[in-house]
Write a protein that holds these residues in place. Structure first.
Motif, mmCIF file in Angstrom:
data_model
loop_
_atom_site.group_PDB
_atom_site.id
_atom_site.type_symbol
_atom_site.label_atom_id
_atom_site.label_comp_id
_atom_site.label_asym_id
_atom_site.label_seq_id
_atom_site.Cartn_x
_atom_site.Cartn_y
_atom_site.Cartn_z
ATOM 1 N N GLY A 102 39.704 49.366 48.704
ATOM 2 C CA GLY A 102 40.380 48.201 48.148
ATOM 3 C C GLY A 102 41.891 48.331 48.076
ATOM 4 O O GLY A 102 42.546 47.456 47.519
ATOM 5 N N SER A 117 42.744 37.176 43.229
ATOM 6 C CA SER A 117 41.883 37.490 44.373
ATOM 7 C C SER A 117 40.572 38.121 43.946
ATOM 8 O O SER A 117 40.545 39.219 43.400
ATOM 9 C CB SER A 117 42.577 38.423 45.352
ATOM 10 O OG SER A 117 41.637 38.777 46.362
ATOM 11 N N GLY A 118 39.490 37.422 44.233
ATOM 12 C CA GLY A 118 38.172 37.986 43.972
ATOM 13 C C GLY A 118 37.777 38.974 45.043
ATOM 14 O O GLY A 118 37.303 40.060 44.750
ATOM 15 N N GLU A 119 37.990 38.601 46.311
ATOM 16 C CA GLU A 119 37.550 39.512 47.365
ATOM 17 C C GLU A 119 38.514 39.714 48.526
ATOM 18 O O GLU A 119 38.504 40.758 49.145
ATOM 19 C CB GLU A 119 36.161 39.121 47.899
ATOM 20 C CG GLU A 119 36.004 37.657 48.284
ATOM 21 C CD GLU A 119 34.596 37.304 48.801
ATOM 22 O OE1 GLU A 119 33.622 37.979 48.457
ATOM 23 O OE2 GLU A 119 34.494 36.326 49.553
ATOM 24 N N HIS A 120 39.352 38.767 48.840
ATOM 25 C CA HIS A 120 40.164 38.903 50.059
ATOM 26 C C HIS A 120 41.322 39.882 49.935
ATOM 27 O O HIS A 120 41.847 40.348 50.936
ATOM 28 C CB HIS A 120 40.688 37.545 50.519
ATOM 29 C CG HIS A 120 39.605 36.612 50.966
ATOM 30 N ND1 HIS A 120 39.779 35.264 51.083
ATOM 31 C CD2 HIS A 120 38.317 36.849 51.318
ATOM 32 C CE1 HIS A 120 38.648 34.691 51.491
ATOM 33 N NE2 HIS A 120 37.750 35.627 51.625
ATOM 34 N N GLY A 121 41.751 40.155 48.712
ATOM 35 C CA GLY A 121 42.861 41.081 48.531
ATOM 36 C C GLY A 121 44.204 40.370 48.435
ATOM 37 O O GLY A 121 44.276 39.130 48.446
ATOM 38 N N ILE A 122 45.256 41.159 48.380
ATOM 39 C CA ILE A 122 46.594 40.641 48.108
ATOM 40 C C ILE A 122 47.423 40.489 49.382
ATOM 41 O O ILE A 122 48.041 39.460 49.617
ATOM 42 C CB ILE A 122 47.322 41.587 47.122
ATOM 43 C CG1 ILE A 122 46.576 41.644 45.774
ATOM 44 C CG2 ILE A 122 48.770 41.156 46.905
ATOM 45 C CD1 ILE A 122 46.440 40.316 45.068
ATOM 46 N N THR A 153 39.553 46.671 52.183
ATOM 47 C CA THR A 153 39.708 45.460 51.375
ATOM 48 C C THR A 153 38.645 45.340 50.285
ATOM 49 O O THR A 153 38.613 44.351 49.570
ATOM 50 C CB THR A 153 39.630 44.183 52.256
ATOM 51 O OG1 THR A 153 38.353 44.158 52.918
ATOM 52 C CG2 THR A 153 40.736 44.147 53.297
#
Ligand SMILES: Cc1cc2nc3c(=O)[nH]c(=O)nc-3n(C[C@H](O)[C@H](O)[C@H](O)COP(=O)(O)OP(=O)(O)OC[C@H]3O[C@@H](n4cnc5c(N)ncnc54)[C@H](O)[C@@H]3O)c2cc1C
Ligand SMILES: Cc1cc2nc3c(=O)[nH]c(=O)nc-3n(C[C@H](O)[C@H](O)[C@H](O)COP(=O)(O)OP(=O)(O)OC[C@H]3O[C@@H](n4cnc5c(N)ncnc54)[C@H](O)[C@@H]3O)c2cc1C
Lengths: 459, 459
Positions: free
Chosen positions: A195, A414-419, A144
């Motif tokens: 990621g 999404s900055g960090e959590h992902g899609i 992620t």
């Protein structure tokens, strides 16, 4: 799944490696409220086993979902009945620490916290930290590209990874276990997998970068009266602390008011009527010098009217108290159902974005509660929006209200959590047609049968 | 090239955009001794023009080589008669600086030094620096994922790039001009192009990350008697300086002896009979405090016998003097023909690697001169090996002597300069079969006709 395949998997992994009972009790995300629908969970212990699994699965067109600690917030580990789970729960070996080269080699199922502790026991430091450290795995962090609280100084998970081993959809083992800070021999393939949320390959091992441990943390909570002062404060503190600033976490009054009641707090560390609060932390090696420098920097900020109030933590207990306010996401519980957004956008756009977004929400229902906090230094905001009701239409309206105004501002959903599954319908709002085309081309190249986390992120 | 295509290119770019004369005087690499063989150089000014060029070229199967500042060291910009050059020399606009977001948006032909100067004039700092700063372009830095002197603290070119715009082989414009530190919305496509040496796409614009300027540099040269003390010194200095260490450049006696005679030097800063020298630099904000901290750290290192001699620069002039020794690569000139290798390997393997490598060279010809220096903190060594004669067999024997022992040690044939044409035959020594397969698959996906820098890096 064909009984034949199951039979082969038993042979490959033994009875401990194949779980078929009690699966629905397992949760698949960080909210703890999603049942695992798959009927079989595989628990390999080696890269070779993961490779063998994928050879068998690709021969049969069997779809799989890789699960680490299942702490994601985007339905990224959800499964359907006909999918297999590959769980990393038995791939938890820390293989080696190289003190001279400052690297750690691990299997991907190792919980983040074990890695942090092992680094510390070697007098070193692993520069990734987030609330789910106890259960989140390093493989999940990598898959992620997790962020966390130290990104302005050390970067995201991506920057902590030197080498990676990945099993591809067809079972090939891509071993790219580079141990150096520098390696420009051809394309740097690991970045494809970092990621990509398990949709392009299964991370089995990694070489992690370790750093010097900086044992002294200096922590303060400050308040300011205007949004526009926060980016200036960030610049000021970074310069004045000579690059030692590690955290710049912003809390809007809306969040601060409900969050300060965290665990050990009785009264708020600062009065509750300022519009903005910032949790600042520097890390260094000399407690007294760092403190003096920090105080001097805050004084200048005060003189320049960048801040109007400040409290410096005087003990570890007080430091924890300040962080507890920042981390008190559970205080949002009474407003359920809510969506906790994880957007990012250029700092220079943030203030007017928030105005437009809040106006959008008010238009849906002016009584809905909004609380904002964020890793402002990274352009990353968490916005919690109360839904009022959990109808799909309401959810969609709120999502559009938040995501819509990002588009013309170059922001990201999404900055960090992902899609995962959750944000997939909105990806096109922050990625161009050609970007999405290319993502699809890559997915097709690496996973032509769509076996890996199929239907997540894109496709 | 078909006269028809040339005609269309003239129409597209105008007379200033198409050069057909004086081309052979242009050099294509950092040694300045390679003629440009192409018969036409295109000089677009916009992304759209680059896109139009690639649409025309892909329709005709016309191969192109992208050239930035042509300072590469790997024959990465070499051309054949039938290739077109796309030169970035007119795409030199710094489009904007966002002080609040701390980003700079540029066209890819901007020289690195202009970017550094512009950042400085805004009170900020661009964290990439290398000797060729005056002519090397940011596009070339990105395409080669350049390293330089500040990698232990700030990372390579890759870490300085937030967003990228790339023209693909078929002319599609991939605009991924992200401005945030954090963006996990789908695959992070820019990493495909960073470090791929112009073989997957043409970089036309970028969003760069800027940082706080740390105006005070503290510089020392120290000496030590054992290799094994250097990694320990690195750890010690990083801890003792609280993360402020910016450079840890190592010079072996072999290099130091010939290099100290640089420009303003009359006598060496330290005696010439120590086995190893290390140039240390920290950057911060408080000259006096930094100096005291640095001195204290050196004292401890002396007490622990990690170093046996040290000199701290007392003025900017002396700082430059110390760096001049490090940078005096021209002092190798009398030993021409030489190969300047750019390998990287785990620190823990370096000492025994060097022994084996030197034994290999002695076996070829015991009189050959070897000089070693390196960005030791990054695992990156530059080893200059005298060839004695410039016969292809000799060259090959020396290359094998240097590259061979890397293989079992997890080393790389290129730490920072890249593969280009020069190192292509050896790529398999440091990349596995599956890695190379995947690189080839990516090349085929993005450039199926092999139009972009065809034959470089991989095929
Ligand atoms: C309390 C809390 C705080 C959090 N704080 C942060 C934060 O500050 N910053 C942040 O970025 N995130 C945060 N998160 C979310 C974060 O993404 C995860 O905690 C973590 O990175 C996921 O690790 P995991 O092992 O649980 O992955 P999982 O949830 O198991 O999986 C996540 C995704 O990665 C894939 N995956 C997992 N392992 C592998 C593997 N080995 N190979 C390939 N794919 C794999 C899965 O298929 C899925 O798509 C937080 C979550 C919680 C619950
Ligand atoms: C004195 C000197 C010192 C150096 N020091 C260092 C150092 O410390 N660290 C280090 O890493 N390197 C160093 N180098 C080499 C380094 O790779 C280059 O200096 C620089 O990064 C290349 O930039 P350029 O614009 O000259 O690229 P070029 O030489 O023009 O091109 C290099 C490669 O990139 C491709 N390319 C160029 N521009 C683009 C673009 N816009 N889009 C796509 N592809 C493109 C080319 O096709 C070629 O494959 C040094 C070179 C010299 C001469």
């Amino acid at each position: 799944m064909s009984p034949d395949l199951l039979q082969q998997l038993y042979q490959l992994l033994g009875p401990k490696g194949v779980v078929t009972e009690g699966i629905e009790q397992r949760t698949t995300d960080g909210w703890g409220n999603n049942d695992c629908l798959a009927s079989v969970i595989l628990r390999p212990t080696t890269t070779q086993q993961v490779s063998d699994i994928m050879r068998l699965c690709s021969a049969e067109g069997q779809k799989v979902v890789t699960q680490g600690g299942c702490t994601n917030m985007t339905h990224a580990c959800d499964t359907s009945r006909d999918e297999l789970v590959i769980s990393m729960e038995r791939m938890t070996v820390i293989e080696s620490v190289d003190n001279s080269n400052r690297t750690m080699t691990v299997q991907s199922g190792v919980p983040l916290q074990h890695i942090q502790e092992r680094a510390e026991s070697e007098g070193l430091f692993f520069a990734l930290d987030l609330g789910a450290r106890g259960s989140a795995t390093i493989g999940g962090n990598i898959a992620t590209n997790a962020g966390g609280n130290q990104v302005i100084r050390y970067g995201m998970a991506r920057e902590q990874v030197l080498g990676l081993e990945v099993v591809l959809a067809d079972g090939r083992i891509l071993s790219s276990m580079n141990q150096m800070l520098k390696n420009n021999a051809g394309y740097d393939l690991k970045h494809l997998f970092i990621g990509s949320e398990g949709t392009l390959g299964i991370v089995t091992r990694a070489v992690l970068r370790l750093r010097s441990r900086l044992p002294v943390a200096t922590t303060a909570l400050v308040a300011t009266d205007q949004f526009s002062k926060m980016p200036r404060l960030l610049n000021h503190m970074e310069s004045a602390l000579g690059g030692k600033l590690g955290a710049f976490e912003t809390l809007w009054q809306s969040y601060y008011r409900i969050a300060y009641g965290g665990e050990q707090q009785t009264s708020p560390p600062l009065p509750v009527d300022y519009p903005f609060y910032i949790l600042l932390e520097s890390t260094g090696i000399d407690a007294q010098q760092d403190r003096e420098q920090f105080l001097a920097a805050l004084e200048t900020a005060m003189e320049q009217e960048l801040i109007c109030d400040a409290v410096l933590a005087e003990s570890q207990h007080q430091q924890q108290g300040l962080w507890a306010v920042r981390d008190n996401i559970p205080s949002l519980q009474p407003y359920q159902p809510i969506i906790l957004f994880d957007i990012s956008l250029p700092l220079s756009e943030m203030e007017n974005y928030l105005e437009e977004m809040e106006a959008n929400i008010r238009e849906i229902d002016s009584s809905l509660f909004i609380a904002t906090l964020g890793h402002l230094g990274d352009g990353n905001l968490h916005v919690a929006v109360q839904l009022g009701n959990d109808q799909p239409e309401r959810r969609k309206a709120v999502e559009l209200a938040v995501y819509g105004p990002l588009q013309q501002r170059g922001g990201s959903i999404s900055g960090e959590h992902g899609i995962g599954l959750e944000k997939k319908p909105y990806l096109h709002l922050c990625r161009s047609e050609v970007e999405i085309q290319l993502m699809e081309q890559l997915k097709k190249l690496l996973d032509p049968q769509c076996l890996l986390n199929c239907g997540k992120v894109i496709e």
